[in-house]
Design a protein around this motif. Structure first.
Motif, PDB file in Angstrom:
ATOM      1  N   ASP A 123     -32.078 -33.730   6.516  1.00  0.00           N
ATOM      2  CA  ASP A 123     -31.317 -33.685   7.755  1.00  0.00           C
ATOM      3  C   ASP A 123     -32.251 -34.065   8.910  1.00  0.00           C
ATOM      4  N   LYS A 124     -31.654 -34.329  10.047  1.00  0.00           N
ATOM      5  CA  LYS A 124     -32.411 -34.877  11.178  1.00  0.00           C
ATOM      6  C   LYS A 124     -33.536 -33.961  11.635  1.00  0.00           C
ATOM      7  N   ASP A 125     -33.261 -32.663  11.746  1.00  0.00           N
ATOM      8  CA  ASP A 125     -34.269 -31.724  12.252  1.00  0.00           C
ATOM      9  C   ASP A 125     -35.446 -31.592  11.291  1.00  0.00           C
ATOM     10  N   GLU A 126     -35.155 -31.468  10.004  1.00  0.00           N
ATOM     11  CA  GLU A 126     -36.235 -31.332   9.020  1.00  0.00           C
ATOM     12  C   GLU A 126     -37.070 -32.605   8.958  1.00  0.00           C
ATOM     13  N   CYS A 127     -36.406 -33.735   9.044  1.00  0.00           N
ATOM     14  CA  CYS A 127     -37.125 -35.005   9.031  1.00  0.00           C
ATOM     15  C   CYS A 127     -38.095 -35.091  10.211  1.00  0.00           C
ATOM     16  N   TRP A 128     -37.634 -34.685  11.399  1.00  0.00           N
ATOM     17  CA  TRP A 128     -38.480 -34.722  12.576  1.00  0.00           C
ATOM     18  C   TRP A 128     -39.645 -33.746  12.466  1.00  0.00           C
ATOM     19  N   LYS A 129     -39.397 -32.562  11.935  1.00  0.00           N
ATOM     20  CA  LYS A 129     -40.471 -31.572  11.773  1.00  0.00           C
ATOM     21  C   LYS A 129     -41.612 -32.143  10.928  1.00  0.00           C
ATOM     22  N   ARG A 130     -41.248 -32.904   9.916  1.00  0.00           N
ATOM     23  CA  ARG A 130     -42.271 -33.498   9.051  1.00  0.00           C
ATOM     24  C   ARG A 130     -42.935 -34.708   9.724  1.00  0.00           C
ATOM     25  N   ARG A 131     -42.135 -35.515  10.383  1.00  0.00           N
ATOM     26  CA  ARG A 131     -42.679 -36.743  10.953  1.00  0.00           C
ATOM     27  C   ARG A 131     -43.634 -36.473  12.113  1.00  0.00           C
ATOM     28  N   GLU A 132     -43.330 -35.453  12.912  1.00  0.00           N
ATOM     29  CA  GLU A 132     -44.168 -35.204  14.081  1.00  0.00           C
ATOM     30  C   GLU A 132     -45.576 -34.748  13.702  1.00  0.00           C
ATOM     31  N   LEU A 133     -45.787 -34.398  12.447  1.00  0.00           N
ATOM     32  CA  LEU A 133     -47.109 -33.983  11.979  1.00  0.00           C
ATOM     33  C   LEU A 133     -47.946 -35.156  11.491  1.00  0.00           C
ATOM     34  N   ARG A 134     -47.337 -36.331  11.451  1.00  0.00           N
ATOM     35  CA  ARG A 134     -48.027 -37.505  10.909  1.00  0.00           C
ATOM     36  C   ARG A 134     -48.440 -38.469  12.018  1.00  0.00           C
ATOM     37  N   THR A 135     -49.419 -39.295  11.696  1.00  0.00           N
ATOM     38  CA  THR A 135     -49.880 -40.332  12.622  1.00  0.00           C
ATOM     39  C   THR A 135     -49.603 -41.688  12.002  1.00  0.00           C
ATOM     40  N   TYR A 136     -48.984 -42.565  12.767  1.00  0.00           N
ATOM     41  CA  TYR A 136     -48.616 -43.881  12.274  1.00  0.00           C
ATOM     42  C   TYR A 136     -49.390 -44.971  13.010  1.00  0.00           C
ATOM     43  N   LEU A 137     -49.411 -46.158  12.415  1.00  0.00           N
ATOM     44  CA  LEU A 137     -50.022 -47.324  13.049  1.00  0.00           C
ATOM     45  C   LEU A 137     -48.984 -48.431  13.111  1.00  0.00           C
ATOM     46  N   PRO A 138     -48.522 -48.767  14.310  1.00  0.00           N
ATOM     47  CA  PRO A 138     -48.888 -48.163  15.596  1.00  0.00           C
ATOM     48  C   PRO A 138     -48.282 -46.761  15.741  1.00  0.00           C
ATOM     49  N   PRO A 139     -48.886 -45.916  16.571  1.00  0.00           N
ATOM     50  CA  PRO A 139     -48.379 -44.551  16.746  1.00  0.00           C
ATOM     51  C   PRO A 139     -46.971 -44.547  17.329  1.00  0.00           C
ATOM     52  N   ASP A 140     -46.169 -43.549  16.934  1.00  0.00           N
ATOM     53  CA  ASP A 140     -44.852 -43.373  17.555  1.00  0.00           C
ATOM     54  C   ASP A 140     -45.015 -43.140  19.047  1.00  0.00           C
ATOM     55  N   VAL A 141     -44.104 -43.695  19.807  1.00  0.00           N
ATOM     56  CA  VAL A 141     -44.071 -43.429  21.247  1.00  0.00           C
ATOM     57  C   VAL A 141     -42.896 -42.488  21.514  1.00  0.00           C
ATOM     58  N   PRO A 142     -42.908 -41.776  22.654  1.00  0.00           N
ATOM     59  CA  PRO A 142     -41.784 -40.889  22.971  1.00  0.00           C
ATOM     60  C   PRO A 142     -40.445 -41.624  22.898  1.00  0.00           C
ATOM     61  N   GLY A 143     -39.511 -41.049  22.204  1.00  0.00           N
ATOM     62  CA  GLY A 143     -38.183 -41.635  22.075  1.00  0.00           C
ATOM     63  C   GLY A 143     -38.002 -42.521  20.857  1.00  0.00           C
ATOM     64  N   TYR A 144     -39.084 -42.858  20.189  1.00  0.00           N
ATOM     65  CA  TYR A 144     -38.970 -43.791  19.055  1.00  0.00           C
ATOM     66  C   TYR A 144     -38.155 -43.190  17.910  1.00  0.00           C
ATOM     67  N   TYR A 145     -38.382 -41.922  17.621  1.00  0.00           N
ATOM     68  CA  TYR A 145     -37.639 -41.294  16.519  1.00  0.00           C
ATOM     69  C   TYR A 145     -36.141 -41.267  16.823  1.00  0.00           C
ATOM     70  N   GLU A 146     -35.796 -40.825  18.024  1.00  0.00           N
ATOM     71  CA  GLU A 146     -34.385 -40.688  18.394  1.00  0.00           C
ATOM     72  C   GLU A 146     -33.680 -42.038  18.512  1.00  0.00           C
ATOM     73  N   LYS A 147     -34.364 -43.020  19.078  1.00  0.00           N
ATOM     74  CA  LYS A 147     -33.721 -44.299  19.367  1.00  0.00           C
ATOM     75  C   LYS A 147     -33.794 -45.294  18.215  1.00  0.00           C
ATOM     76  N   ILE A 148     -34.799 -45.153  17.367  1.00  0.00           N
ATOM     77  CA  ILE A 148     -35.007 -46.150  16.322  1.00  0.00           C
ATOM     78  C   ILE A 148     -35.006 -45.554  14.922  1.00  0.00           C
ATOM     79  N   VAL A 149     -35.910 -44.612  14.642  1.00  0.00           N
ATOM     80  CA  VAL A 149     -36.106 -44.130  13.268  1.00  0.00           C
ATOM     81  C   VAL A 149     -34.821 -43.556  12.680  1.00  0.00           C
ATOM     82  N   TRP A 150     -34.240 -42.579  13.374  1.00  0.00           N
ATOM     83  CA  TRP A 150     -33.067 -41.922  12.807  1.00  0.00           C
ATOM     84  C   TRP A 150     -31.838 -42.831  12.761  1.00  0.00           C
ATOM     85  N   PRO A 151     -31.520 -43.578  13.825  1.00  0.00           N
ATOM     86  CA  PRO A 151     -30.378 -44.503  13.741  1.00  0.00           C
ATOM     87  C   PRO A 151     -30.543 -45.554  12.640  1.00  0.00           C
TER      88      PRO A 151
END
Length: 204
Positions: A123-151
Motif C-alpha cells: 500500500d502507499k504508506d508502507e511503500c513510502w516508509k520503506r522508500r524514504e529510508l533509501r538513497t537513490y541516484l539521482p536522489p529523490d527530490v521533494p514531491g517525486y514520490y507523490e507526483k511520479i513514483v506512486w502514480p
C-alpha cells in the motif's frame, strides 16, 4: 530454451524484489539473477524524460532503461550458462534464470520469456516508509514520490491487470513475511524446475 525456467519478479519500489531474487539464487545452485536496476541509462542521457516542475528526470518509466540491452543480456545468459548438477532426487533439472525489476512486464520481449510471473504490491504508506529510508541516484527530490513514483506504479499495475497476455501474473502482498513470500515462490520454482521428478506432481 526448454532447459530453462525463467522467473519474472516484479512489483512496486521497495517491495522486496531484489531480496527475494537473491535468496532464491542463493538457494539454487544452478540459477542466475539479472536485475533491471543495472540497466538504468546514465543520468545525463538525452533519452530521459525531464520533469520541469521537479527539476528532476523521470526514473520510473520504461524509457529510463536500456531494455534492449537487458533483453540481449538475458539471451546471452541463456546461450552461455553451463548446465548445473542439480539437487535433490531429480534426474534432470532445469536451469533457473531470475529476472527482477519494477518494469520487466512492460517490455514484451522479456515478459514473453518468463515461465513464472510475480508482482509484489504494497500500500502507499508502507511503500513510502520503506522508500524514504533509501538513497537513490539521482536522489529523490521533494514531491517525486507523490507526483511520479506512486502514480507510475498505479498505472503500471493497471496495465498488467488489463493486459490479457499477462493473465498469468501472480500478485503477492509485499506486507506478508519475507519467509512466506519466499516459500511460495521457491516452492513453485522447485516444482517446475524438475522435469522428471515425482514430487512435482504433489503439493509442495
Amino acid at each position: 530454451m526448454s532447459d530453462w525456467l525463467i522467473v519474472g519478479i516484479s512489483g512496486v519500489t521497495c517491495s522486496g524484489k531484489t531480496t527475494l531474487s537473491k535468496e532464491i539464487n542463493a538457494k539454487l545452485t544452478n540459477s542466475v539473477v539479472i536485475s533491471q536496476d543495472d540497466y538504468f541509462l546514465p543520468t545525463d542521457s538525452p533519452r530521459h524524460t525531464f520533469i520541469p516542475e521537479l527539476n528532476h528526470i523521470n526514473m520510473d518509466i520504461i524509457s529510463s532503461l536500456d531494455m534492449e540491452k537487458m533483453h540481449n543480456d538475458i539471451l546471452q545468459v541463456i546461450q552461455d550458462f553451463e548446465t548445473g548438477n542439480g539437487d535433490g532426487n531429480c534426474r534432470t533439472t532445469r536451469r533457473v534464470l531470475i529476472v527482477e525489476g519494477f518494469l520487466i512486464f512492460s517490455y514484451k520481449p522479456i515478459s514473453d520469456l518468463t515461465n513464472l510471473k510475480y508482482f509484489i504490491t504494497l500500500d502507499k504508506d508502507e511503500c513510502w516508509k520503506r522508500r524514504e529510508l533509501r538513497t537513490y541516484l539521482p536522489p529523490d527530490v521533494p514531491g517525486y514520490y507523490e507526483k511520479i513514483v506512486w502514480p507510475e506504479f498505479l498505472k503500471h499495475k493497471s496495465e498488467i491487470i488489463n493486459d490479457s497476455s499477462l493473465s498469468e501474473v501472480k500478485f503477492i502482498d509485499g506486507s506478508r513475511s519475507k519467509k512466506d513470500i519466499f516459500d511460495e515462490v521457491y516452492s513453485a520454482i522447485k516444482c517446475l524446475m524438475c522435469k522428471e521428478c515425482s514430487e512435482c506432481t504433489q503439493s509442495l
